[in-house]
Scaffold this motif. Structure first.
Motif, PDB file in Angstrom:
ATOM      1  N   LEU A 139       0.806  -1.211   0.000  1.00  0.00           N
ATOM      2  CA  LEU A 139       0.000   0.000   0.000  1.00  0.00           C
ATOM      3  C   LEU A 139       0.843   1.266   0.000  1.00  0.00           C
ATOM      4  O   LEU A 139       0.329   2.349  -0.248  1.00  0.00           O
ATOM      5  N   GLY A 140       2.112   1.131   0.325  1.00  0.00           N
ATOM      6  CA  GLY A 140       2.998   2.269   0.240  1.00  0.00           C
ATOM      7  C   GLY A 140       2.910   3.256   1.395  1.00  0.00           C
ATOM      8  O   GLY A 140       3.297   4.405   1.285  1.00  0.00           O
ATOM      9  N   TRP A 141       2.362   2.797   2.530  1.00  0.00           N
ATOM     10  CA  TRP A 141       2.252   3.719   3.669  1.00  0.00           C
ATOM     11  C   TRP A 141       3.463   3.640   4.583  1.00  0.00           C
ATOM     12  O   TRP A 141       3.652   4.449   5.450  1.00  0.00           O
ATOM     13  N   MET A 142       4.247   2.603   4.382  1.00  0.00           N
ATOM     14  CA  MET A 142       5.262   2.284   5.375  1.00  0.00           C
ATOM     15  C   MET A 142       6.619   2.304   4.710  1.00  0.00           C
ATOM     16  O   MET A 142       6.799   1.773   3.609  1.00  0.00           O
ATOM     17  N   GLN A 143       7.605   2.943   5.355  1.00  0.00           N
ATOM     18  CA  GLN A 143       8.926   3.047   4.728  1.00  0.00           C
ATOM     19  C   GLN A 143       9.872   1.957   5.206  1.00  0.00           C
ATOM     20  O   GLN A 143      10.668   1.445   4.440  1.00  0.00           O
ATOM     21  N   ALA A 144       9.766   1.598   6.485  1.00  0.00           N
ATOM     22  CA  ALA A 144      10.697   0.600   7.026  1.00  0.00           C
ATOM     23  C   ALA A 144       9.965  -0.282   8.024  1.00  0.00           C
ATOM     24  O   ALA A 144       8.845   0.016   8.420  1.00  0.00           O
TER      25      ALA A 144
END
Lengths: 490, 266
Positions: free
Chosen positions: A333-338
């Motif tokens: 979903l692309g909400w989280m970077q790491a």
């Protein structure tokens, strides 16, 4: 004489005193134990208490006081001139202690005779050589004042130990004799022993309380010190946390708000996980489960409480983080970077808290009397209506207390946060961002190589104090709720 | 033989039979607590169960509304018919049964709620009231039937647990009445009460029999004699004798009944 032997000797005196006291009591009653005021063993115990307690008290005080007394007397021997410019009296004293230890080691290994070690006129070059040969680490040349001080240090310590042994043994014997002298048929040995036991229990309780006070005081002094170096308003209302380790405090911004926000955000996520799961499993276990299921499921749930938090931290770091990342990360979903994020730490902390909530709630639900349930069933209520409308309202204060206790656990949790939430202190609403908490920052501020007197290190105490006040408030509030709304079922 | 007696009596009696119990057995695990009990309980009548402690009278009472279902080790056999329908049939929902057969317990057990909510509990879960006004009406009517309205009408919002023991028990009776049951089972309702509260509850039971079939378990033979029209004497899990209360107390047929009511056993 080593302290271990001293303790054995005192115990031996006490044991002998017990036998003598007991038989003296019996003989004073002409062998008829019924004529005694107390049972014979009480007379023995009275002697034991009098032989042990004063002797051990003196020993403990002596052991605490001797190093201080010796150090202050020895440090007087060191002239100002012997202290190098870039050093301090404390550092020279450390050298003195090392030299004294070296002399001890050298004597013990046979590299030096006792007389030589004590010889005030010994040549210090020779001594240095011999110390190095004996394997005692001497970094530089032992100077004249340091050697003299070290010799004095050894002598004083040895004398102190001998004096202490004498005093303790004498006191023990005197105490035993006093106890034996008291022993007569009409002596109220039972009352004396009971009083001593009460004193022992009071002492144990006081130590626990005084330790707490000590912890609080150590926090308070360092916190006050911190606020002298750093303005309190910037600390409490600052929205930036960026300590600088190079600028000696000048360029650091130490606002607590991002840390508090991270703490509360992670705790809230944890509670959102732990409270429903914990409460529902408690309801299942106490109301629906058969006793067979219960006897298996409850211990298994409580195993969760026994897992060290570092293991939870690893679980967060290695399993939950990557799992979340695969769903919410750039490929999902692309909400989280790491992998490290509020969500990761919160979920794992929630799992950790499940047994707290469920175990406490289970006990509280079980404490609701069966007559309440019978009354409800007797009116034609179903099981879930009974639980929702009768059992839970009756148990609610206790459940709220359990939740508050779990939240103070969550706020104080460190390891999971260090490994699961990252180290970035920021004010953000996205639960998939890395954030950090008060506890994690305390660790990082104190494990750095900052000067201990700098605001960057002292801030840890202010953070600890803040946390302490918050969790204390929560605990007090929890106890208040539990007490105030507790239903009295006769 | 006794079975025949009872059957003929029932035939003679003009009252409608509420419960028909035939060869009822109750077991707690291996313990045979109730043996071959046959009894017919009449409508609009107070029936008293008497007998020494542990004789099974409470167990039998609890099997009349399947409260024994809440005890895992308990097992009931035989036929218990309520208005001709077997209550232990798989088709019967114990929840609906208990709405029809209300129960009052030995110890007052008001819920930790307000007096109003205690009474409104049953009507709410059974959907008896369409709106607040109707619910208010049911609460007032029930409290009046429980003979406690005058004492609590000004503090309906106060917790039910704050009332005195006698008031609590009358509150529990009012609570049971609020669901409009057809039968009211009372398990030693006065054993935790003082004489004054006992007298109030007994008076209440006497009034309730105009509308309900009341079954009361009691240790007090005087109480059984005062409030009931029918009395059943239980001994060691057997129903020894069941007859008009007058008959039992003046002209008992069984030796054991006579011994019990005259105080020689029990």
């Amino acid at each position: 004489m080593p302290v271990f032997w001293l303790i054995l000797i005192v115990l031996a005196i006490a044991a002998a005193g017990f036998v003598v006291g007991r038989s003296r009591a019996l003989s004073s009653a002409e062998g008829d134990a019924r004529k005694l005021h107390s049972l014979p063993s009480f007379y023995g115990n009275n002697v034991v208490i009098k032989a042990i307690v004063p002797a051990f008290l003196v020993m403990i005080v002596w052991l605490l006081a001797q190093p201080l007394v010796v150090a202050s007397s020895v440090s007087g021997l060191i002239p100002e001139s012997a202290i190098p410019d870039n050093s301090s009296r404390g550092l020279v004293m450390a050298e003195v202690r090392r030299a004294a230890d070296g002399l001890d080691a050298a004597v013990a290994s046979g590299g030096m005779t006792e007389d030589f070690a004590r010889n005030a006129r010994a040549d210090f070059n020779d001594v240095t050589e011999r110390l190095q040969e004996a394997g005692a680490i001497v970094t530089s040349q032992v100077t004249q004042p340091v050697l003299r001080a070290a010799q004095r240090f050894r002598v004083l310590n040895a004398t102190g130990k001998t004096l202490m042994s004498g005093a303790v043994i004498a006191l023990s014997i005197l105490g035993a004799l006093w106890g034996i002298r008291e022993t007569k048929a009409e002596f109220r040995a039972r009352n004396t022993v009971e009083t001593s036991i009460r004193m022992l229990l009071i002492a144990a309780a006081s130590i626990a309380i005084l330790t707490t006070v000590g912890i609080v005081l150590s926090l308070v002094f360092n916190t006050v010190e911190f606020f002298r170096l750093y303005p309190a308003s910037d600390f409490f209302f600052g929205t930036t946390w960026s300590p600088s380790f190079s600028g000696r405090g000048g360029s650091s911004e130490l606002g607590v708000l991002p840390l508090l926000w991270g703490t509360f955000y992670i705790s809230i996520v944890a509670l959102l996980v732990a409270v429903p799961i914990g409460l529902f499993s408690a309801i299942y276990l106490s109301e629906y489960a058969s006793s067979r299921v219960r006897s298996v499921a409850k211990p298994m749930l409580e195993v969760l409480a026994g897992i060290p938090t570092i293991v939870y931290g690893l679980f967060a770091l290695l399993t939950v983080g990557p799992l979340l990342l695969s769903v919410f990360g750039p490929n999902g979903l692309g909400w989280m970077q790491a992998g490290t994020a509020v969500m990761t730490a919160g979920l794992v902390m929630g799992i950790m808290l499940i047994p707290f909530v469920s175990s406490l709630s289970d006990d509280i639900i079980n404490a609701v009397p069966q007559s309440m349930r019978d009354g409800s069933y007797g009116l034609g209520a179903t099981q879930s209506e009974t639980i929702r409308q009768v059992v839970l309202p009756a148990a609610l204060p206790g459940i709220v207390g359990a939740i508050l206790l779990a939240s103070s656990r969550a706020i104080g949790e460190t390891m999971i946060v260090v490994l699961g939430a990252g180290a970035a202190a920021k004010l953000d609403l996205n639960p998939f961002e890395a954030m950090t908490t008060v506890t994690a920052k305390i660790v990082s501020q104190l494990t750095g190589d900052a000067d201990f007197a700098s605001p960057e290190a002292l801030v840890a105490f202010a953070l600890g104090m803040t946390l302490f006040v918050i969790t204390l408030g929560l605990n007090v509030f929890a106890l208040y709720i539990v007490r105030k709304y507790r239903e009295q079922y006769e | 033989m006794m079975k025949d007696n009872i059957d003929t009596k029932v035939g003679v009696d003009a009252m409608e039979t509420k419960f028909n119990c035939r060869d009822v057995q109750v077991y707690y695990a291996d313990n045979h607590a109730i043996k071959d009990v046959n009894v017919d309980i009449l409508d609009k009548t107070v029936t008293a169960f008497i007998g020494p402690s542990g004789c099974g009278k409470s167990t039998f009472l609890r099997s009349l509304n399947r409260m024994n279902d809440t005890i895992p080790i308990c097992r009931v056999e035989g036929d218990i018919l309520l208005d001709g329908e077997d209550i232990n049939d798989a088709k019967v929902d114990p929840v609906q049964l208990r709405a029809k057969v209300g129960m009052v317990f030995q110890k007052p057990n008001p819920f930790p709620k307000s007096i109003y909510d205690n009474i409104a509990y049953g009507p709410r879960i059974h959907g008896l009231a369409r709106n607040k006004a109707e619910l208010d009406e049911i609460v007032e009517k029930s409290l009046r039937r429980g003979a406690i309205w005058d004492e609590v009408k000004d503090r309906l919002d106060a917790p039910g647990t704050g009332l005195s023991g006698g008031q609590q028990q009358r509150l529990c009776i009012a609570r049971a009445v609020a669901t409009e049951p057809e039968v009211l089972l009372m398990d030693e309702p006065c054993s935790a009460l003082d004489p004054i509260a006992t007298a109030q509850v007994e008076e209440l039971i006497d009034e309730l029999k105009a509308n309900y079939s009341v079954v009361i378990v009691t240790h007090s033979m005087q109480q059984a004699a005062r409030v009931s029209q029918k009395t059943a004497f239980f001994h060691l899990g057997n129903l020894v004798e069941y007859d008009d209360t007058n008959e039992i107390f003046t002209n008992p047929r069984d030796q054991r009944t006579e011994s019990y009511i005259t105080g020689r056993i029990g």
